[in-house]
Design a protein around this motif. Structure first.
Motif, PDB file in Angstrom:
ATOM      1  N   ALA A 112       0.796 -17.742   4.843  1.00 17.23           N
ATOM      2  CA  ALA A 112       1.864 -16.915   5.411  1.00 17.23           C
ATOM      3  C   ALA A 112       3.234 -17.272   4.838  1.00 17.23           C
ATOM      4  CB  ALA A 112       1.863 -17.055   6.930  1.00 17.23           C
ATOM      5  N   THR A 113       3.302 -17.402   3.506  1.00 16.04           N
ATOM      6  CA  THR A 113       4.575 -17.793   2.896  1.00 16.04           C
ATOM      7  C   THR A 113       5.046 -16.819   1.823  1.00 16.04           C
ATOM      8  OG1 THR A 113       3.406 -19.246   1.354  1.00 16.04           O
ATOM      9  CG2 THR A 113       4.262 -20.250   3.376  1.00 16.04           C
ATOM     10  N   GLY A 114       4.536 -15.605   1.849  1.00 13.50           N
ATOM     11  CA  GLY A 114       5.048 -14.594   0.924  1.00 13.50           C
ATOM     12  C   GLY A 114       4.422 -14.621  -0.452  1.00 13.50           C
ATOM     13  N   ASN A 115       3.106 -14.678  -0.506  1.00 15.90           N
ATOM     14  CA  ASN A 115       2.353 -14.617  -1.763  1.00 15.90           C
ATOM     15  C   ASN A 115       1.481 -13.371  -1.700  1.00 15.90           C
ATOM     16  OD1 ASN A 115       3.100 -17.417  -2.640  1.00 15.90           O
ATOM     17  ND2 ASN A 115       2.004 -17.903  -0.762  1.00 15.90           N
ATOM     18  N   LEU A 116       1.694 -12.448  -2.605  1.00 20.16           N
ATOM     19  CA  LEU A 116       1.008 -11.166  -2.582  1.00 20.16           C
ATOM     20  C   LEU A 116       0.330 -10.928  -3.925  1.00 20.16           C
ATOM     21  CD1 LEU A 116       0.617  -8.317  -1.207  1.00 20.16           C
ATOM     22  CD2 LEU A 116       2.760  -7.665  -2.330  1.00 20.16           C
ATOM     23  N   ILE A 117      -0.920 -10.522  -3.876  1.00 19.38           N
ATOM     24  CA  ILE A 117      -1.659 -10.118  -5.069  1.00 19.38           C
ATOM     25  C   ILE A 117      -2.013  -8.646  -4.880  1.00 19.38           C
ATOM     26  CG2 ILE A 117      -3.802 -10.414  -6.391  1.00 19.38           C
ATOM     27  CD1 ILE A 117      -3.793 -13.362  -5.495  1.00 19.38           C
ATOM     28  N   PHE A 118      -1.840  -7.849  -5.931  1.00 17.24           N
ATOM     29  CA  PHE A 118      -2.162  -6.425  -5.836  1.00 17.24           C
ATOM     30  C   PHE A 118      -2.455  -5.887  -7.233  1.00 17.24           C
ATOM     31  CE2 PHE A 118       2.371  -6.825  -6.413  1.00 17.24           C
ATOM     32  CZ  PHE A 118       2.669  -5.894  -7.380  1.00 17.24           C
ATOM     33  N   GLU A 119      -2.945  -4.677  -7.273  1.00 14.82           N
ATOM     34  CA  GLU A 119      -3.220  -4.010  -8.538  1.00 14.82           C
ATOM     35  C   GLU A 119      -2.361  -2.758  -8.641  1.00 14.82           C
ATOM     36  OE1 GLU A 119      -7.494  -3.735  -8.798  1.00 14.82           O
ATOM     37  OE2 GLU A 119      -7.578  -5.864  -8.295  1.00 14.82           O
ATOM     38  N   ALA A 120      -1.881  -2.515  -9.851  1.00 14.39           N
ATOM     39  CA  ALA A 120      -1.024  -1.354 -10.109  1.00 14.39           C
ATOM     40  C   ALA A 120      -1.112  -1.006 -11.581  1.00 14.39           C
ATOM     41  CB  ALA A 120       0.427  -1.671  -9.726  1.00 14.39           C
ATOM     42  N   GLY A 121      -0.610   0.153 -11.915  1.00 18.88           N
ATOM     43  CA  GLY A 121      -0.529   0.525 -13.316  1.00 18.88           C
ATOM     44  C   GLY A 121       0.399  -0.419 -14.062  1.00 18.88           C
ATOM     45  N   GLU A 122       0.147  -0.571 -15.339  1.00 19.52           N
ATOM     46  CA  GLU A 122       0.977  -1.476 -16.138  1.00 19.52           C
ATOM     47  C   GLU A 122       2.395  -0.926 -16.252  1.00 19.52           C
ATOM     48  OE1 GLU A 122       0.773  -3.537 -20.498  1.00 19.52           O
ATOM     49  OE2 GLU A 122      -1.098  -3.103 -19.447  1.00 19.52           O
ATOM     50  N   GLU A 154       0.832  -1.215   0.000  1.00 18.59           N
ATOM     51  CA  GLU A 154       0.000   0.000   0.000  1.00 18.59           C
ATOM     52  C   GLU A 154       0.858   1.254   0.000  1.00 18.59           C
ATOM     53  OE1 GLU A 154      -2.583  -0.699   3.378  1.00 18.59           O
ATOM     54  OE2 GLU A 154      -4.195  -1.369   2.036  1.00 18.59           O
ATOM     55  N   GLU A 155       1.948   1.234   0.758  1.00 21.53           N
ATOM     56  CA  GLU A 155       2.851   2.392   0.808  1.00 21.53           C
ATOM     57  C   GLU A 155       3.485   2.671  -0.559  1.00 21.53           C
ATOM     58  OE1 GLU A 155       5.585   1.549   3.984  1.00 21.53           O
ATOM     59  OE2 GLU A 155       3.983   1.640   5.479  1.00 21.53           O
ATOM     60  N   LEU A 156       3.626   1.638  -1.380  1.00 21.17           N
ATOM     61  CA  LEU A 156       4.152   1.801  -2.736  1.00 21.17           C
ATOM     62  C   LEU A 156       3.080   2.309  -3.705  1.00 21.17           C
ATOM     63  CD1 LEU A 156       6.382  -1.387  -3.037  1.00 21.17           C
ATOM     64  CD2 LEU A 156       7.159   0.994  -3.040  1.00 21.17           C
ATOM     65  N   GLY A 157       1.854   2.432  -3.208  1.00 21.02           N
ATOM     66  CA  GLY A 157       0.762   2.889  -4.054  1.00 21.02           C
ATOM     67  C   GLY A 157       0.029   1.773  -4.764  1.00 21.02           C
ATOM     68  N   PHE A 158       0.320   0.530  -4.425  1.00 22.82           N
ATOM     69  CA  PHE A 158      -0.377  -0.603  -5.026  1.00 22.82           C
ATOM     70  C   PHE A 158      -1.732  -0.750  -4.352  1.00 22.82           C
ATOM     71  CE2 PHE A 158       4.110  -2.457  -5.684  1.00 22.82           C
ATOM     72  CZ  PHE A 158       4.298  -1.680  -6.810  1.00 22.82           C
ATOM     73  N   ARG A 159      -2.708  -1.140  -5.139  1.00 29.05           N
ATOM     74  CA  ARG A 159      -4.089  -1.193  -4.650  1.00 29.05           C
ATOM     75  C   ARG A 159      -4.514  -2.612  -4.331  1.00 29.05           C
ATOM     76  NH1 ARG A 159      -7.600   2.398  -8.575  1.00 29.05           N
ATOM     77  NH2 ARG A 159      -9.126   1.561  -7.148  1.00 29.05           N
ATOM     78  N   GLU A 160      -5.409  -2.703  -3.370  1.00 30.57           N
ATOM     79  CA  GLU A 160      -6.035  -3.961  -2.958  1.00 30.57           C
ATOM     80  C   GLU A 160      -5.037  -5.090  -2.710  1.00 30.57           C
ATOM     81  OE1 GLU A 160      -9.705  -5.136  -4.875  1.00 30.57           O
ATOM     82  OE2 GLU A 160      -9.785  -3.180  -5.873  1.00 30.57           O
ATOM     83  N   PRO A 161      -3.985  -4.858  -1.930  1.00 27.24           N
ATOM     84  CA  PRO A 161      -3.046  -5.943  -1.659  1.00 27.24           C
ATOM     85  C   PRO A 161      -3.701  -7.023  -0.797  1.00 27.24           C
ATOM     86  CG  PRO A 161      -2.508  -4.039  -0.307  1.00 27.24           C
ATOM     87  CD  PRO A 161      -3.614  -3.621  -1.234  1.00 27.24           C
ATOM     88  N   ARG A 162      -3.498  -8.250  -1.187  1.00 25.46           N
ATOM     89  CA  ARG A 162      -4.008  -9.388  -0.422  1.00 25.46           C
ATOM     90  C   ARG A 162      -2.976 -10.504  -0.482  1.00 25.46           C
ATOM     91  NH1 ARG A 162      -6.335  -7.664  -4.979  1.00 25.46           N
ATOM     92  NH2 ARG A 162      -7.099  -9.151  -6.457  1.00 25.46           N
ATOM     93  N   THR A 163      -3.015 -11.357   0.521  1.00 24.58           N
ATOM     94  CA  THR A 163      -2.029 -12.423   0.620  1.00 24.58           C
ATOM     95  C   THR A 163      -2.732 -13.766   0.726  1.00 24.58           C
ATOM     96  OG1 THR A 163      -1.922 -12.075   3.021  1.00 24.58           O
ATOM     97  CG2 THR A 163      -0.244 -10.987   1.678  1.00 24.58           C
ATOM     98  N   LEU A 164      -1.988 -14.802   0.388  1.00 27.34           N
ATOM     99  CA  LEU A 164      -2.479 -16.176   0.547  1.00 27.34           C
ATOM    100  C   LEU A 164      -1.462 -16.922   1.383  1.00 27.34           C
ATOM    101  CD1 LEU A 164      -4.439 -18.514  -0.296  1.00 27.34           C
ATOM    102  CD2 LEU A 164      -2.809 -18.998  -2.119  1.00 27.34           C
TER     103      LEU A 164
END
Length: 175
Positions: free
Chosen positions: A41-51, A29-39
């Motif tokens: 507790a092993t370091g899997n992150l999904i987020f939205e950002a500009g291309e 979120e601090e990087l400006g990525f939107r809707e960060p979510r994880t799966l």
């Protein structure tokens, strides 16, 4: 906006210290990525950002991680569409989701690596390269094979291992 999947190579920050997924989401979120979510507790992150080029976003994530947590961690990125293809192209779909894994690679592996790795396996272990990533059906616990110690950054290049359950779980979140 583009949806991305980021895979962290390690979330161990030091002796007895592991990364909390809430902290990873906050960093995104601090990087400006939107809707960060994880799966899990092993370091899997999904987020939205500009291309942007994957390497550019990987670099931003790695720099932010180092600044925030004091450790460099390789982070590999795929778009949502590319990740869905990864899940769909599992060459061992009938294998146990805990025993089948993929080493997602930053730079694609060539098929020539299979012969080297097959020399380190037992007959029940199956290997395949799909789109440059290494799939392995360990036919049991990966930690109980000597092959696992050869699937390292030092030997194969930057990459990270995920089991098929995680691959499919991420694909399900992506829809």
């Amino acid at each position: 906006m583009t949806t991305y999947v980021a895979l962290l190579h390690s979330i161990v920050l030091g002796p007895g210290r592991r990364l909390l997924m809430a902290d990873l989401r906050a960093m995104a979120e601090e990087l400006g990525f939107r809707e960060p979510r994880t799966l899990v507790a092993t370091g899997n992150l999904i987020f939205e950002a500009g291309e942007a080029p994957l390497s550019e976003i990987e670099g931003r994530l790695e720099a932010a991680f180092r600044d925030r947590f004091g450790k460099h961690v390789d982070i590999l990125l795929r778009t949502a569409e590319a990740w869905k293809r990864v899940a769909a192209r599992n060459p061992f779909p009938r294998g146990d989701g805990q025993s089948v894994g993929i080493r997602v690679m930053r730079k694609p592996l060539g098929r020539e690596i299979l012969q080297k790795l097959e020399a380190l396996t037992t007959p029940d272990i199956k290997l395949d390269i799909v789109d440059g990533d290494l799939w392995v059906d360990f036919s049991g616990k990966p930690s109980e094979t000597k092959l696992l110690s050869h699937l390292t950054t030092k030997k194969l290049g930057i990459g990270t291992l995920r089991n098929a359950n995680t691959v499919n779980g991420l694909a399900k979140i992506l829809g």
